[in-house]
Design a protein around this motif. Structure first.
Motif, PDB file in Angstrom:
ATOM      1  N   HIS A 272       0.863  -1.183   0.000  1.00 26.43           N
ATOM      2  CA  HIS A 272       0.000   0.000   0.000  1.00 26.43           C
ATOM      3  C   HIS A 272       0.898   1.232   0.000  1.00 26.43           C
ATOM      4  CE1 HIS A 272      -3.541   2.468   0.903  1.00 26.43           C
ATOM      5  NE2 HIS A 272      -2.741   3.144   1.712  1.00 26.43           N
ATOM      6  N   ILE A 273       1.077   1.827  -1.180  1.00 26.84           N
ATOM      7  CA  ILE A 273       1.895   3.039  -1.326  1.00 26.84           C
ATOM      8  C   ILE A 273       0.968   4.114  -1.869  1.00 26.84           C
ATOM      9  CG2 ILE A 273       3.984   4.020  -2.341  1.00 26.84           C
ATOM     10  CD1 ILE A 273       4.994   1.138  -2.736  1.00 26.84           C
ATOM     11  N   ARG A 274       0.309   4.803  -0.971  1.00 23.04           N
ATOM     12  CA  ARG A 274      -0.705   5.786  -1.329  1.00 23.04           C
ATOM     13  C   ARG A 274      -0.700   6.905  -0.283  1.00 23.04           C
ATOM     14  NH1 ARG A 274      -0.673   3.061  -5.168  1.00 23.04           N
ATOM     15  NH2 ARG A 274      -2.368   2.137  -6.388  1.00 23.04           N
ATOM     16  N   GLY A 275      -1.252   8.046  -0.682  1.00 27.66           N
ATOM     17  CA  GLY A 275      -1.457   9.135   0.264  1.00 27.66           C
ATOM     18  C   GLY A 275      -0.211   9.896   0.640  1.00 27.66           C
ATOM     19  N   ASN A 276       0.855   9.790  -0.164  1.00 33.02           N
ATOM     20  CA  ASN A 276       2.063  10.587   0.030  1.00 33.02           C
ATOM     21  C   ASN A 276       2.014  11.781  -0.926  1.00 33.02           C
ATOM     22  OD1 ASN A 276       3.707   8.464   1.698  1.00 33.02           O
ATOM     23  ND2 ASN A 276       2.957   7.343  -0.091  1.00 33.02           N
ATOM     24  N   ASN A 277       2.795  12.825  -0.661  1.00 28.92           N
ATOM     25  CA  ASN A 277       2.853  13.927  -1.622  1.00 28.92           C
ATOM     26  C   ASN A 277       3.295  13.408  -2.989  1.00 28.92           C
ATOM     27  OD1 ASN A 277       2.026  15.790   0.278  1.00 28.92           O
ATOM     28  ND2 ASN A 277       4.113  16.390   0.845  1.00 28.92           N
ATOM     29  N   SER A 278       4.258  12.501  -2.988  1.00 30.03           N
ATOM     30  CA  SER A 278       4.661  11.765  -4.182  1.00 30.03           C
ATOM     31  C   SER A 278       4.797  10.315  -3.770  1.00 30.03           C
ATOM     32  CB  SER A 278       5.997  12.296  -4.722  1.00 30.03           C
ATOM     33  OG  SER A 278       6.489  11.469  -5.761  1.00 30.03           O
ATOM     34  N   ASP A 279       4.052   9.441  -4.417  1.00 35.61           N
ATOM     35  CA  ASP A 279       4.068   8.051  -3.973  1.00 35.61           C
ATOM     36  C   ASP A 279       5.371   7.338  -4.317  1.00 35.61           C
ATOM     37  OD1 ASP A 279       1.554   8.102  -2.768  1.00 35.61           O
ATOM     38  OD2 ASP A 279       0.532   7.678  -4.678  1.00 35.61           O
ATOM     39  N   VAL A 280       5.826   7.452  -5.563  1.00 40.64           N
ATOM     40  CA  VAL A 280       7.050   6.763  -5.986  1.00 40.64           C
ATOM     41  C   VAL A 280       7.906   7.707  -6.796  1.00 40.64           C
ATOM     42  CG1 VAL A 280       8.029   4.837  -7.291  1.00 40.64           C
ATOM     43  CG2 VAL A 280       5.897   4.523  -6.027  1.00 40.64           C
ATOM     44  N   SER A 281       9.176   7.832  -6.409  1.00 40.44           N
ATOM     45  CA  SER A 281      10.138   8.584  -7.204  1.00 40.44           C
ATOM     46  C   SER A 281      11.183   7.596  -7.684  1.00 40.44           C
ATOM     47  CB  SER A 281      10.809   9.660  -6.336  1.00 40.44           C
ATOM     48  OG  SER A 281      11.850  10.292  -7.052  1.00 40.44           O
ATOM     49  N   GLY A 282      11.299   7.409  -9.003  1.00 40.71           N
ATOM     50  CA  GLY A 282      12.207   6.416  -9.554  1.00 40.71           C
ATOM     51  C   GLY A 282      11.428   5.231 -10.108  1.00 40.71           C
ATOM     52  N   THR A 283      12.118   4.145 -10.351  1.00 42.70           N
ATOM     53  CA  THR A 283      11.522   2.983 -11.003  1.00 42.70           C
ATOM     54  C   THR A 283      11.254   1.871 -10.003  1.00 42.70           C
ATOM     55  OG1 THR A 283      12.685   3.494 -13.062  1.00 42.70           O
ATOM     56  CG2 THR A 283      11.800   1.258 -12.810  1.00 42.70           C
ATOM     57  N   LEU A 284       9.985   1.533  -9.849  1.00 46.38           N
ATOM     58  CA  LEU A 284       9.569   0.438  -8.972  1.00 46.38           C
ATOM     59  C   LEU A 284       9.151  -0.722  -9.862  1.00 46.38           C
ATOM     60  CD1 LEU A 284       8.864  -0.368  -5.982  1.00 46.38           C
ATOM     61  CD2 LEU A 284       6.542   0.432  -6.477  1.00 46.38           C
ATOM     62  N   THR A 285       9.794  -1.875  -9.671  1.00 48.26           N
ATOM     63  CA  THR A 285       9.504  -3.043 -10.495  1.00 48.26           C
ATOM     64  C   THR A 285       8.464  -3.905  -9.807  1.00 48.26           C
ATOM     65  OG1 THR A 285      11.768  -3.044 -11.341  1.00 48.26           O
ATOM     66  CG2 THR A 285      10.497  -5.082 -11.597  1.00 48.26           C
ATOM     67  N   ASN A 286       7.322  -4.108 -10.470  1.00 46.41           N
ATOM     68  CA  ASN A 286       6.261  -4.918  -9.916  1.00 46.41           C
ATOM     69  C   ASN A 286       6.363  -6.352 -10.447  1.00 46.41           C
ATOM     70  OD1 ASN A 286       4.408  -3.049  -8.341  1.00 46.41           O
ATOM     71  ND2 ASN A 286       4.604  -1.931 -10.272  1.00 46.41           N
TER      72      ASN A 286
END
Length: 290
Positions: A272-286
């Motif tokens: 659960h990566i939600r509700g941040n000013n920016s959720d992801v900075s960079g490359t997240l591999t799912n």
């Protein structure tokens, strides 16, 4: 035969040698188990519940390698430096309160195993770090609360060899700096797991892992972990580091997950990566779960 005077001198020399050996200081005795208590005193061997020490450091000095220090009642037991394999087992309300340096410093050998459990470390906004590891083979931290440290709650920065760690069922929160830093130096290599760890409301980042200061590497696995409401980022993954996220949460941070270039961060699709000013900075591999 020998002259009487020679025999007498030889006898005196032998007697002196025997007297010297007899008076030589004996080796310091240590115990496999020692005890600390708010009612204890820093004297003796601390080897029995009826004769506990007062501070962690004195007890450690009386404990043999691979031994254990056991807390009998709630109190603050002072900072400690660990240089050998040892287990420190606390109880509810026991730990270390405030100091000008670090609560626990670990300068152990490359094959040493350190276990810390059921401790409350409170820096009272004056101490530097809660737990600082400079060297050691293995570190396990379970059922601990680490809070109010100016720099970091936990920092693992070995300079050589391989250090493995497990941090489980722990709270690392309200530190003005970062919650946890895994930042090997020199030729250090660090690998470990965070399992049910909450890194919340730290002034800096919840977790920082960075391999940019070592020719070794750093890899961290995260299971059921929270990094919420931190001042900068929930998870920060720097150069030459790897992070695996499963059943983890990052919310209320300035950045949920901050990922440097040429860095591997794998999400198993159940975070659960939600509700941040920016959720992801960079490359997240799912990747999918199997």
């Amino acid at each position: 035969g020998q002259p009487i005077m020679f025999k007498l001198m030889s006898s005196l020399a032998m007697a002196g040698a025997i007297l010297f050996l007899t008076c030589a200081a004996p080796a310091k005795a240590t115990s496999i188990t020692t005890f600390v208590s708010a009612k204890g005193t820093d004297s003796g061997t601390c080897a029995f519940p009826a004769t506990p020490c007062r501070t962690f450091q004195f007890a450690i000095n009386q404990t043999s390698a691979f031994g254990a220090v056991k807390v009998q009642d709630p109190a603050g037991y002072g900072p400690m430096t660990i240089t050998k394999s040892i287990s420190i087992t606390g109880i509810e309300g026991a730990g270390i309160n405030g100091s000008t340096g670090n609560a626990i410093t670990i300068n152990a050998g490359p094959n040493d195993v350190v276990n810390l459990s059921h401790l409350i470390l409170d820096g009272t906004m004056t101490a530097n770090n809660g737990i600082l590891l400079n060297s050691g083979g293995s570190l396990t931290i379970t059922h601990c609360t680490i809070r109010n440290f100016v720099q970091r709650g936990i920092v693992l920065q070995p300079t050589a060899g391989k250090t493995t760690f497990l941090i489980a069922d722990a709270f690392v929160l309200d530190n003005p700096g970062d919650g946890i830093g895994v930042i090997p130096q020199g030729v250090g290599l660090v690998q470990g797991t965070l399992d049910h760890v909450s890194m919340n409301k730290n002034g800096g980042d919840g977790l920082v892992i960075d391999g940019g200061f070592t020719s070794g590497s750093v890899g961290v696995r995260s299971v059921e972990r929270m990094a919420n409401d931190n001042g900068i980022a929930g998870f920060v993954v720097g150069a030459r580091a790897a992070l695996w996220l499963a059943h983890s949460a990052a919310t209320g941070n300035n950045t949920g997950v901050s990922i440097a270039l040429f860095t591997q961060v794998i999400s198993f699709g159940d975070n659960h990566i939600r509700g941040n000013n920016s959720d992801v900075s960079g490359t997240l591999t799912n990747v999918g779960t199997q």
